[in-house]
Design a protein around this motif. Structure first.
Motif, short mmCIF file in Angstrom:
data_model
loop_
_atom_site.label_atom_id
_atom_site.label_comp_id
_atom_site.label_asym_id
_atom_site.label_seq_id
_atom_site.Cartn_x
_atom_site.Cartn_y
_atom_site.Cartn_z
N LEU A 265 0.82 -1.21 0.00
CA LEU A 265 0.00 0.00 0.00
C LEU A 265 0.86 1.26 0.00
O LEU A 265 0.54 2.25 -0.67
CB LEU A 265 -0.95 0.00 1.19
N ALA A 266 1.97 1.25 0.73
CA ALA A 266 2.86 2.41 0.76
C ALA A 266 3.49 2.66 -0.60
O ALA A 266 3.54 3.79 -1.10
CB ALA A 266 3.93 2.22 1.82
N ARG A 267 3.96 1.57 -1.23
CA ARG A 267 4.61 1.75 -2.53
C ARG A 267 3.59 2.06 -3.63
O ARG A 267 3.88 2.82 -4.55
CB ARG A 267 5.42 0.49 -2.88
N PHE A 268 2.40 1.51 -3.51
CA PHE A 268 1.36 1.82 -4.49
C PHE A 268 0.96 3.29 -4.41
O PHE A 268 0.80 3.97 -5.43
CB PHE A 268 0.14 0.93 -4.25
N ALA A 269 0.79 3.80 -3.19
CA ALA A 269 0.45 5.21 -3.01
C ALA A 269 1.56 6.12 -3.55
O ALA A 269 1.28 7.15 -4.20
CB ALA A 269 0.19 5.52 -1.54
N ALA A 270 2.80 5.75 -3.33
CA ALA A 270 3.92 6.54 -3.84
C ALA A 270 3.93 6.53 -5.37
O ALA A 270 4.19 7.57 -6.01
CB ALA A 270 5.24 5.99 -3.30
#
Length: 308
Positions: A265-270
């Motif tokens: 989720l963190a990398r997708f948001a970034a």
């Protein structure tokens, strides 16, 4: 991104991909394909000036002529004068729009909660909505299909027959393979004129696809990007171990859903923030549609009053 979330098999699609509800049709009647740039073409601006037509604002009466639609006749005036008069309205100058649809294999991804309705089904539904908006305002709309089958193109046009051609092309399209090479797409890019409106529908996971949109924008084309995501990509709801398969390259990854979720989720948001910044820098309007939502929100964002 796609490699980590393609757990579901490609969906076969369902009839709802082309079903426009009364509420959605009502919303479409309020939306306009209006480019930001009012570049002149053949002496007319794109929705920057007004001419006589079948728009919304009354301009004048004129005598009925052969070929006029009966619905344009003012029957109350006929009752008073015993003569046929047609109500002319002001309409905005025409737009020539191209709908660019990603037909690569990743578009066949569906959510586990609704495996019969894929990203491709949602994209085709959005495409039909764009066709309807163009049809209502009398603008020419064409279609470019880009995927593993190569390039397929429907030249821009208007009217009911053009709408049927576009719908048929959508209905027979399939989501397979990878994004075509630049030389395959070159004939289509040569047809898109400076000042034309390009509306791109896809998942925006292919770097080559995003790069092509940026190049079109830098070349003076008005580009609008509508990213289509699955709810699983947004939420990563997987609660068990599984094999995640990248649908285009076929690469796979074994992993535990709960253990991967926070990092994903963190990398997708970034990645989403990076994509938005890239589009903004190129002057590309951008909205995201998640397939568990109504298409109205994204369409309103791009083509509603606030967008104008």
């Amino acid at each position: 991104m796609a490699a980590e979330i393609s757990a579901a098999l490609p969906a076969t699609g369902d009839a709802s991909a082309d079903a426009l509800t009364p509420a959605l049709r009502g919303l479409l009647a309020t939306l306009r394909l209006r480019p930001r740039r009012a570049l002149g073409r053949q002496g007319l601006g794109h929705h920057a000036s007004r001419n006589r037509g079948s728009g919304q604002e009354f301009a004048q009466y004129r005598a009925y002529e052969s070929g006029d639609e009966p619905r344009q006749i003012d029957w109350k005036l006929y009752a008073r004068s015993d003569r046929f008069f047609v109500r002319e309205a002001e309409r905005e100058s025409p737009v020539r729009a191209w709908l660019l649809l990603d037909t690569t294999a990743s578009m066949a991804q569906a959510d586990e909660a609704r495996p019969q309705f894929s990203r491709f089904d949602a994209a085709r539904q959005l495409a039909v909505c764009v066709f309807e908006i163009a049809q209502r305002q009398g603008d020419a709309c064409g279609l470019v299909l880009c995927g593993g089958s190569g390039l397929s193109l429907v030249t821009p046009g208007s009217g009911p027959r053009q709408r049927d051609r576009l719908r048929h092309a959508l209905a027979t399209a399939t989501a397979i393979g990878e994004w075509p090479k630049a030389e395959v797409l070159a004939p289509a890019w040569g047809r898109i004129g400076r000042g034309d409106l390009v509306i791109a529908l896809g998942d925006c996971f292919d770097e080559a696809a995003v790069a092509q949109l940026v190049r079109l924008a830098h070349a003076g084309r008005e580009v609008v990007a509508l990213q289509v995501l699955t709810a699983d990509e947004r939420d990563f709801p997987f609660a068990d171990g599984r094999r995640f398969v990248e649908p285009e390259a076929g690469e796979s990854l074994l992993g535990d859903g709960p253990a991967l979720r926070a990092d994903y989720l963190a990398r997708f948001a970034a990645a989403q923030r990076t994509l938005s910044a890239r589009f903004a820098a190129a002057g590309i309007r951008h909205a995201t549609h998640v397939i568990d939502q109504s298409p109205g929100q994204a369409l309103q964002q791009l083509f509603g009053d606030r967008a104008r």
